[in-house]
Design a protein around this motif. Structure first.
Motif, PDB file in Angstrom:
ATOM      1  N   MET A  78       0.820  -1.203   0.000  1.00 34.02           N
ATOM      2  CA  MET A  78       0.000   0.000   0.000  1.00 34.02           C
ATOM      3  C   MET A  78       0.858   1.260   0.000  1.00 34.02           C
ATOM      4  O   MET A  78       0.557   2.238  -0.688  1.00 34.02           O
ATOM      5  N   GLU A  79       1.939   1.253   0.761  1.00 34.98           N
ATOM      6  CA  GLU A  79       2.804   2.426   0.824  1.00 34.98           C
ATOM      7  C   GLU A  79       3.550   2.625  -0.494  1.00 34.98           C
ATOM      8  O   GLU A  79       3.734   3.759  -0.944  1.00 34.98           O
ATOM      9  N   SER A 110       1.005   3.892  -2.944  1.00 36.24           N
ATOM     10  CA  SER A 110       0.630   5.258  -2.553  1.00 36.24           C
ATOM     11  C   SER A 110       1.705   6.244  -2.967  1.00 36.24           C
ATOM     12  O   SER A 110       1.405   7.373  -3.377  1.00 36.24           O
ATOM     13  N   ASN A 124      -6.073   2.394  -2.729  1.00 33.09           N
ATOM     14  CA  ASN A 124      -4.759   3.051  -2.760  1.00 33.09           C
ATOM     15  C   ASN A 124      -4.874   4.567  -2.708  1.00 33.09           C
ATOM     16  O   ASN A 124      -4.027   5.246  -2.125  1.00 33.09           O
ATOM     17  N   TYR A 161      -5.525   5.434   0.903  1.00 38.56           N
ATOM     18  CA  TYR A 161      -4.285   5.236   1.671  1.00 38.56           C
ATOM     19  C   TYR A 161      -3.311   6.383   1.404  1.00 38.56           C
ATOM     20  O   TYR A 161      -2.709   6.943   2.338  1.00 38.56           O
ATOM     21  N   ARG A 214      -6.997   5.516   5.755  1.00 41.15           N
ATOM     22  CA  ARG A 214      -6.142   4.335   5.659  1.00 41.15           C
ATOM     23  C   ARG A 214      -6.871   3.125   6.252  1.00 41.15           C
ATOM     24  O   ARG A 214      -6.844   2.030   5.687  1.00 41.15           O
TER      25      ARG A 214
END
Length: 407
Positions: free
Chosen positions: A153-154, A157, A324, A327, A339
């Motif tokens: 996810m990070e 993102s 996404n 997030y 998130r």
């Protein structure tokens, strides 16, 4: 070999015998430190105890002591804070740039660790640890899933935040581009993103209430009006696009040859997907504000369904775009509300169906939700495919299990 030395040190897989430095001092490893993937010592903020004194600082690891000078650490002040040099072979005394002698300790990699690591690298099976992975305790597997999902996810993102930077902080344009890319469903992703970046949203917004004009602008800029089967409609669209192009000085249409139709199902044809995006835009559902306002998964699903998008495609869009974007928006603002909503969506959606997940299911792994499937896709792409077993928790469990059973 140096990678394995890092591994042994990081996980404290050290011999049961008392550790002593090359000059005979007994040492106790209180904390091996944090592994440093950047320039500088290999492990930062380590703590060791010798002669009842606790030392805090950094640790450097090499196969041989002489590597210290070969790598010019003796000339680099960054290494002045090194409190211990860990080596397999101590073949020379070493000093820091400030002239301090650095204590050294020798360790070796247990043979079973070498053997099992080589076995993981040697296998052509996927996943590499397929014979063992079903033995991992569910609680340990889910803890690894949590970390893998956060990584994925990070990473995704960050891609969105890079687009946001290109768009000079315009979240609505960023949302449209991100959504467009995922409407390409892999094969046409790059060209969809290119199309979305060229589309003047402000101009399209002036005709948002007229679906026909939005479709003309969207398809015309993509160079895909000729894909419309109905000749009368096709001619009307060409005439309307000519008017809109003159009115807004639109960019030149893209080349039709840029779009991929081969090996693409009819429902994924670019012109079909673009008309769906036109309808979403017409209804005001291509905006971040529309996504943020949707408080439930059902709300998001209904908005996508209004454009005639199939259930399976809606699920993929929510997984790869909506979650996404939520997030990324939270990362940007340093909050957690959206998130949490993104993760909850993934927990409610069924897992994707593709060859990667078939492989994991064959190993006995549960892939019940999109939360599970996204974690396992991250594991395959960032660890299995890169033979990064030493940094994989399943890889660690494999080695630990084998060590235990080999005594």
């Amino acid at each position: 070999m140096e990678k394995l030395l890092h591994y042994v040190w990081m996980h404290k897989l050290l011999p049961s015998r008392m550790l002593t430095t090359t000059d005979g001092k007994v040492i106790e490893i209180l904390d091996p430190g944090q592994h440093n993937g950047n320039q500088g010592p290999d492990f930062l903020n380590a703590r060791i105890k010798t002669d009842d004194i606790i030392w805090a600082g950094n640790v450097e690891i090499h196969t041989s002591s002489s590597d210290w000078n070969k790598h010019k650490h003796h000339m680099d002040p960054v290494y002045n804070t090194t409190i211990l040099h860990v080596v397999e072979k101590a073949d020379s005394e070493i000093r820091t740039q400030s002239g301090q002698i650095v204590p050294q300790v020798t360790i070796s990699v247990p043979q079973n660790i070498k053997d099992n690591y080589e076995e993981l690298l040697r296998t052509t099976d996927s996943p590499r640890c397929h014979k063992f992975v079903q033995n991992i305790e569910p609680i340990k597997a889910h803890a690894w899933f949590d970390a893998l999902l956060a990584e994925r996810m990070e990473s995704r993102s960050q891609r969105i935040l890079n687009i946001l930077k290109e768009c000079r902080g315009d979240w609505e344009q960023t949302t449209f581009i991100t959504l467009a890319r995922n409407f390409g469903f892999g094969l046409n992703g790059d060209i969809f993103e290119m199309w979305a970046k060229q589309l003047p949203l402000a101009a399209a917004g002036k005709h948002r209430d007229n679906l026909f004009q939005v479709e003309c602008m969207f398809l015309g800029l993509a160079g895909l009006i000729d894909k419309i089967a109905d000749e009368n409609l096709r001619n009307r669209m060409h005439a309307e696009y000519k008017f809109l192009s003159h009115k807004f000085t639109l960019p030149e249409p893209m080349q039709t040859s840029n779009w991929h139709y081969l090996r693409t199902r009819p429902q994924n044809f670019p012109d079909v997907r673009i008309r769906q995006m036109a309808r979403l835009f017409h209804e005001g559902h291509c905006t971040l504000s529309s996504i943020l306002e949707a408080t439930t998964l059902e709300d998001i699903d209904n908005k996508l369904a209004s454009a005639g998008i199939s259930k399976g495609s809606r699920t993929l869009i929510i997984i790869n775009t909506v979650a996404n974007l939520l997030y990324a928006y939270d990362l940007y603002h340093g909050t957690y509300d959206y998130r949490t909503r993104a993760v909850e969506m993934l927990e409610q959606l069924p897992g994707e169906k593709n060859y990667i997940l078939k492989q994991w299911k064959a190993c006995g792994m549960n892939v019940g939700t999109a939360y599970d499937s996204q974690a396992l896709i991250q594991l395959k792409k960032e660890y299995c495919d890169k033979a990064n077993c030493l940094n994989c928790r399943f890889g660690f469990e494999y080695i630990s299990y084998t060590m235990h059973n080999n005594g």
